[in-house]
Enzyme design. Sequence first.
Site, PDB file in Angstrom:
ATOM      1  N   HIS A 156     154.048  24.002  82.554  1.00 30.99           N
ATOM      2  CA  HIS A 156     153.529  23.512  81.274  1.00 30.99           C
ATOM      3  C   HIS A 156     154.596  23.272  80.215  1.00 30.99           C
ATOM      4  CE1 HIS A 156     149.184  24.168  82.083  1.00 30.99           C
ATOM      5  NE2 HIS A 156     149.660  25.077  82.907  1.00 30.99           N
ATOM      6  N   LYS A 174     147.568  22.923  65.438  1.00 30.83           N
ATOM      7  CA  LYS A 174     148.162  23.335  66.707  1.00 30.83           C
ATOM      8  C   LYS A 174     149.051  24.525  66.395  1.00 30.83           C
ATOM      9  CE  LYS A 174     149.818  19.125  66.971  1.00 30.83           C
ATOM     10  NZ  LYS A 174     149.920  18.403  68.225  1.00 30.83           N
ATOM     11  N   ARG A 175     149.592  25.192  67.425  1.00 30.38           N
ATOM     12  CA  ARG A 175     150.521  26.279  67.137  1.00 30.38           C
ATOM     13  C   ARG A 175     151.667  25.770  66.263  1.00 30.38           C
ATOM     14  NH1 ARG A 175     149.504  31.313  69.717  1.00 30.38           N
ATOM     15  NH2 ARG A 175     151.485  31.899  68.794  1.00 30.38           N
ATOM     16  N   LYS A 234     157.082  20.934  67.417  1.00 29.96           N
ATOM     17  CA  LYS A 234     155.881  20.170  67.069  1.00 29.96           C
ATOM     18  C   LYS A 234     156.026  19.494  65.705  1.00 29.96           C
ATOM     19  CE  LYS A 234     152.808  23.238  69.744  1.00 29.96           C
ATOM     20  NZ  LYS A 234     152.134  22.394  70.750  1.00 29.96           N
ATOM     21  N   THR A 260     146.911  18.378  74.074  1.00 29.91           N
ATOM     22  CA  THR A 260     145.517  18.119  74.421  1.00 29.91           C
ATOM     23  C   THR A 260     144.659  17.946  73.161  1.00 29.91           C
ATOM     24  OG1 THR A 260     145.344  20.514  74.734  1.00 29.91           O
ATOM     25  CG2 THR A 260     145.402  19.156  76.712  1.00 29.91           C
ATOM     26  N   LYS A 313     141.137  15.432  71.950  1.00 29.50           N
ATOM     27  CA  LYS A 313     139.913  15.839  71.254  1.00 29.50           C
ATOM     28  C   LYS A 313     139.696  14.971  70.013  1.00 29.50           C
ATOM     29  CE  LYS A 313     141.039  20.271  73.104  1.00 29.50           C
ATOM     30  NZ  LYS A 313     141.821  21.494  72.915  1.00 29.50           N
TER      31      LYS A 313
END
Length: 790
Positions: free
Chosen positions: A354, A545-546, A551, A653, A657
């Site tokens: 991952h 998100k985290r 990110k 992901t 959504k």
Amino acid sequence: MDEEHLVAGFKHYYGHRLGRDEHCKSPHYAYEALAMVVSDRLIERWKETYNAYREADCRRAFYLSMEFLMGRTLSNAMLNLDINDAVDNAMYKLGLELEELIDSEPDAGLGNGGLGRLAACFIDSCATLQLPVTGYGLRYEYGMFSQDIVNGEQVEKPDHWLRNGNVWEIERPEYTHRIKFGGRTETHVDDFGNKKVYWVDTHDILAVPFDTPIPGYRNGTVNTLRLWKATATEEFDLQEFNAGDYAESVAAKNTAENITMVLYPNDANENGKALRLRQQYLLASASLQDVIANWVGRHGNDFSEFAAKNCFQLNDTHPSVSVAELMRLLIDMYGLDWDEAWHITRNTMAYTNHTLLPEALERWPVDLFKQLLPRLMEIIFDINAHFLAEVSAHWPGDIDRLTRMSLIEEGPQQQVRMAYLAIVGSYSVNGVAELHSKLLQQGLFRDFYELWPEKFNNKTNGVTPRRWLAACNPELAQLITETIGDGWLTDLSQLKNLKPFADDKAFRKRWYQVRQNAKERLINYKKQEHDIELDADALFDVQVKRIHEYKRQLLNVLHVIYLYDRIKRGDTVDWTNRCVLIGGKAAPGYYMAKKIIKLINNVAHVINSDPDIGNKLKLVFMPNYRVSAMEKICPGADLSEQISTAGKEASGTGNMKFMMNGALTIGTLDGANIEIREEVGHENFFLFGLTEEQVEELSHHYDPVSIINQDEDLQRVMNLLECGHFNQFEPNIFDDIIASVKSPHDPWMTIADFRSYVNAQNHVEEAYRDKEHWIRMSILKAHNGFQGVS
Ligand code: B0W
């Protein structure tokens, strides 16, 4: 399933099982009674599914994962049983608000982020596809911590999600297994020269399973999620008790139970604690013993068909000690020889990677392994010896390659490379998006790819459209179903049938209205926590998100500061009002991530309290982001931020959504964004930023300071940060953030992508101002049928 029976069932549980009456005001007990009623309706189907798989004697898969981020169960179960309307009416009759009961359920937060939620989406989808898949995980007493924000900073609070019990689980003590730790090994050779190893003087604990039903979508199938809880063995208690040490005995019980006490909250971050290795081994050993006990119950000690009938999917390397544990069980417990056992192992294990981030690649010190799991360490050494012989045969004399590929990393402290153990022991190795799988083959696992190209493959992630559209956005789901039928719920590709309706004005109007309603609901949800007024006509720009440097929540903040600066300078011709919503948890030990949260909150405070800014711009940090929060957030977003440095986000992901719910995406060419963009059409995706190759190339001569010096807007943004505009009474607290983005060694290259990000955001604003155009894009974006594995 009908209203009357639901009402009767509810009354029975509420009054007779929970012992409550109309004087009880807490919605919690009403939730529990309803959950019991719904759960009853799953039990028969559950047993039938189990028996059907048994009779079919088909190949079965077991998804081994340290995380299952399930969120809430009630509304998903109601949807899948097709009893939404009946329950709604029943609760209405009882004078109860269904929404309130649904919101009383605590999230099962047994995961960190994408990896754990993927496991949850997969087992949901497997039940819908009627695939014989069982999830195996750990029943953590404390799930993902709950996040408070105090003075702009993250404060972690323990999440005792089981405090009030868990209606959905069933304890199955009859399937308890014994797990060994510590001790030493003894080797005996019998009269025929056969070697047998005994693992002795161990400190054992028990793994007790708790099962949760996983219903498929309206198909009668109910699969199982089996979670292990660690407990002390009985004789351990007894020995201590007889020695007169009652208190010691209770303390020992605690030590055993500690193993499944808490989820490690370190999403893709370093994790080196002995307790974590104990957790991993408990999961591996209990799950494998469980499957083998079932096998032996039916086939005796004949394992010839075992590999043809069973497969274990390893969710990252976290359960990869399973490779060695399966060898141990087959050899030490069932008397198979090495080659037979290895053949079985290599044909039953499959490994999903991952992440490429080096800090998340698991390595365990050999010394720790020897001490905690001495027999497993011996087996890993043996696997390595056989494997290195294979490498030598393939590349004779290539010592460098042997050193690179060895399962044991040499150095001051020898370490076991868990990813290599997983690859060597598996028949399949996959990444989670095309780019990620390619980078695994060309980079991280290149040597292994050269040796076994046939093992490597890609499975782009997916999400379940039941939870992430049908359940969380019923109004939009209803509109879609009215328009193209309900086949999309189990076959997402049917959403493409919506395409012609993008040109239908009446449909666009309804689409717009439904989305505005979702925004209003999000505004109300936010209002419960914040006293902030948001404007439903503004562009809702969301990044949840985290919190992680790769990110790039920081890039988002730099853009917000840029907008703020423009407003302050009066540069607001053709302005688009915007609400920027950011949410996510930082690993408790991740210093920079915590600083980023503080920065977001400080910038938000300055912007939201400045009367010059008004509705033009809002910035909100949404505390305690979790599955149930996403169910409220994603229907109301206009723009989804997927802005990681190219090559760093394996898949993502959340992007999926948001798009299902009609949000547009601003993103880099990273992870699944690339495939999403191909599906929805380039014109419906706001692209910016360096490609993965450009990032790699630039890393050799990256000079952020000169980029800043050549960009006036960026200079002003940096000046605002550097002059302490957002930390007037907290001097220097953002110095480390400023230094990190200005460093030529910044691996995330935030500054490099600033200009193209701002340009892409300008395109977003332009597009948003053209309402009809935006709605068209929203329809096309949501419904061009991107389909990962879900
Ligand atoms: C999660 C937890 C831990 C740990 O506790 O040690 C280590 C690594 C992870 C992790 N999570 N590694 N990758 C992920 C995310 O997985 C999802 C699902 O495949 C991807 O969409 C994300 O891109 C990836 O970051």
